[in-house]
Design a protein around this motif. Structure first.
Motif, mmCIF file in Angstrom:
data_model
loop_
_atom_site.group_PDB
_atom_site.id
_atom_site.type_symbol
_atom_site.label_atom_id
_atom_site.label_comp_id
_atom_site.label_asym_id
_atom_site.label_seq_id
_atom_site.Cartn_x
_atom_site.Cartn_y
_atom_site.Cartn_z
ATOM 1 N N ARG A 363 0.806 -1.224 0.000
ATOM 2 C CA ARG A 363 0.000 0.000 0.000
ATOM 3 C C ARG A 363 0.836 1.270 0.000
ATOM 4 N N ARG A 364 1.818 1.359 0.907
ATOM 5 C CA ARG A 364 2.632 2.571 0.965
ATOM 6 C C ARG A 364 4.021 2.255 1.509
ATOM 7 N N ASN A 365 4.942 3.187 1.268
ATOM 8 C CA ASN A 365 6.341 2.988 1.645
ATOM 9 C C ASN A 365 6.620 3.606 3.009
ATOM 10 N N VAL A 366 7.214 2.804 3.893
ATOM 11 C CA VAL A 366 7.486 3.290 5.249
ATOM 12 C C VAL A 366 8.893 2.925 5.733
ATOM 13 N N SER A 367 9.703 2.272 4.903
ATOM 14 C CA SER A 367 11.003 1.790 5.371
ATOM 15 C C SER A 367 12.067 2.878 5.271
ATOM 16 N N HIS A 368 13.268 2.552 5.748
ATOM 17 C CA HIS A 368 14.411 3.454 5.662
ATOM 18 C C HIS A 368 15.240 3.183 4.403
ATOM 19 N N GLY A 369 14.664 2.546 3.409
ATOM 20 C CA GLY A 369 15.346 2.264 2.149
ATOM 21 C C GLY A 369 15.353 0.802 1.791
ATOM 22 N N CYS A 370 14.997 -0.067 2.736
ATOM 23 C CA CYS A 370 14.986 -1.500 2.472
ATOM 24 C C CYS A 370 13.697 -1.933 1.783
ATOM 25 N N VAL A 371 13.713 -3.160 1.274
ATOM 26 C CA VAL A 371 12.517 -3.804 0.726
ATOM 27 C C VAL A 371 11.920 -4.641 1.854
ATOM 28 N N ASN A 372 10.825 -4.146 2.437
ATOM 29 C CA ASN A 372 10.146 -4.850 3.530
ATOM 30 C C ASN A 372 9.177 -5.879 2.979
ATOM 31 N N VAL A 373 9.212 -7.081 3.537
ATOM 32 C CA VAL A 373 8.245 -8.128 3.208
ATOM 33 C C VAL A 373 7.737 -8.722 4.522
ATOM 34 N N SER A 374 6.692 -9.513 4.440
ATOM 35 C CA SER A 374 6.149 -10.137 5.645
ATOM 36 C C SER A 374 7.097 -11.207 6.170
ATOM 37 N N MET A 375 6.833 -11.645 7.402
ATOM 38 C CA MET A 375 7.669 -12.690 7.982
ATOM 39 C C MET A 375 7.597 -13.967 7.140
ATOM 40 N N ALA A 376 6.409 -14.333 6.696
ATOM 41 C CA ALA A 376 6.252 -15.558 5.906
ATOM 42 C C ALA A 376 6.973 -15.448 4.567
ATOM 43 N N HIS A 377 6.798 -14.293 3.905
ATOM 44 C CA HIS A 377 7.457 -14.120 2.608
ATOM 45 C C HIS A 377 8.966 -13.981 2.765
ATOM 46 N N GLY A 378 9.414 -13.349 3.857
ATOM 47 C CA GLY A 378 10.841 -13.250 4.109
ATOM 48 C C GLY A 378 11.477 -14.616 4.295
ATOM 49 N N ARG A 379 10.772 -15.468 5.034
ATOM 50 C CA ARG A 379 11.282 -16.830 5.244
ATOM 51 C C ARG A 379 11.348 -17.591 3.924
#
Length: 434
Positions: A363-379
């Motif tokens: 929906r929107r960007n809130v990180s400090h420059g990283c690509v944020n994903v969910s815990m499940a998708h990160g795993r």
């Protein structure tokens, strides 16, 4: 994002399998620790031509008439007979006064040890497959044939220099025997950097061979601390890459000599690619050209945007800590435990799990420059990616800076070859050694 720095580290063979101090999204690159094992470049040991010596000292094939001295003049070798204080990177060259073809080379140390090697593709010299020893006497013998087919030979005995006191450090970001993604560049590092006037000579000692064969080229950074090697396109899945950065003993104009040879033989795995679109806030994952998953992301907010460009997974940490307390802006200072982190830039951009932003992902960007994903998708991503997999981000407020990470693929092929210290044939160069 914070300021960008790149402080290289050389401990043995440089490999991003070891710990890089993590600063998180927006942090500076810190000094890295690297580990790795020795590799090998396949070489052949030349055997001397058999047969009885003829009048000129060269061997004659069994049953063939002995040539006259005038029909088969001796080969002239470099280093010349009696030469002293030669670098341990010395190559053997030979020239016949009346033309003909060069054949086998033998290089033998004073204690009887034979040194294997290969001719350069252009026939300009024969390259030992390992550094010579310091302060050692060697005898080189080259055989060949004249225009009339008569056998000829040349011999030279020379001595190498004593070990110099001033050496230049080097490293190779490949671990022997490992498998990498299709965008893994060959990255050689030098500390301090190679002076511009010496880069062509050093590049001639940087050997890459691929199976199946694929052309390639080197690209130097302006300060000479790193050089990348890549093909015009991503490596073919299943490719084997043999690398030898033969820097040991190479003399430089600043009075230094190269410290050691770095070698590695690695494999390229399946084609796995991640593409991130800021407009949709989604990552599309491809394997062997087919979409296998689409997942929501949150990128860097406007004050700390993510970089747009083609990057490469440089390092993976299942659990780590981002510490950005040295950032000048207090709003960007934090210490956070992170799961499934995959480094993309030296400046601190990663793909990582961010359970705190799952409501904003897609929906929107809130990180400090990283690509944020969910815990499940990160795993899931962490379990399926390799170092060397390409990641392309598009549509953000910031362009990827050249050299901020392994940015070899962020340049077009035409731009990339401009960074070579030697001319690059159209389409790329093949292997330098036979």
């Amino acid at each position: 994002m914070g300021r960008f720095t790149r402080a290289g580290a050389m401990v043995g063979v440089l490999v991003l399998a070891a710990s890089l101090t993590l600063t998180g999204c927006g942090g500076d690159r810190k000094q890295a620790d690297f580990v790795g094992g020795p590799g090998a470049v396949a070489d052949t040991t030349a055997a001397p031509t058999s047969g009885a010596p003829g009048p000129s000292g060269g061997p004659v094939a069994s049953g063939a008439p002995a040539p006259t001295a005038s029909a088969a003049p001796a080969l002239r070798l470099t280093p010349a007979n009696g030469a002293t204080r030669r670098p341990i990177s010395t190559e053997i060259s030979a020239k016949a006064p009346s033309g003909g073809e060069l054949g086998e080379v033998t290089l033998v140390a004073a204690n009887g040890d034979k040194v294997p090697g290969r001719w350069r593709v252009d026939g300009s010299s024969w390259v030992p497959s390992e550094p010579l020893r310091y302060a050692t006497r060697y005898t080189a013998t080259v055989t060949g044939t004249g225009p009339d087919g008569a056998a000829r030979r040349g011999t030279s005995t020379f001595t190498t220099m004593a070990k110099p006191g001033s050496l230049i450090g080097s490293g190779l970001y490949l671990a022997d025997g490992r498998t990498y993604g299709v965008a893994m560049p060959v990255v050689a590092e030098f500390h301090p950097g190679i002076p511009a006037k010496d880069r062509a000579a050093v590049q001639r000692r940087m050997f890459v061979r691929t199976d199946p064969p694929q052309p390639g080229a080197w690209h130097w950074f302006s300060n000479g601390t790193q050089a990348y090697y890549r093909a015009p396109e991503y490596w073919r899945p299943g490719t084997t890459i043999d690398v030898r950065i033969a820097l040991a003993g190479v003399p430089l104009s600043n009075g230094r000599h190269g410290n050691v040879d770095r070698t590695a033989t690695v494999k390229i795995g399946r084609a796995f690619e991640m593409k991130v679109d800021n407009a949709t806030k989604k990552m599309t994952v491809y394997e062997d050209g087919k979409v296998i998953r689409t997942l929501p992301v949150s990128l860097g907010k406007k004050s700390t945007p993510s970089s747009s460009g083609t990057m490469v997974v440089m390092e993976k940490k299942e659990h780590t800590t981002f510490d950005t307390r040295d950032e000048p802006d207090p709003e960007n200072q934090y210490v956070t435990e992170i799961d499934f982190a995959q480094r993309l830039t030296w400046g601190g951009e990663y793909i990582h799990a961010a359970p705190w932003s799952e409501g904003q992902q897609g929906r929107r960007n809130v990180s400090h420059g990283c690509v944020n994903v969910s815990m499940a998708h990160g795993r899931w991503l962490f379990a399926n990616t390799k170092v060397g997999d390409p990641v392309t981000v598009r549509g953000t407020e910031r362009r990827l800076a050249h050299g901020n990470g392994w940015t070899a693929w962020n340049l077009s092929w035409a731009e990339f070859v401009k960074g070579s210290a030697l001319p690059v044939p159209t389409g790329g160069a093949g292997p330098a050694l036979r």
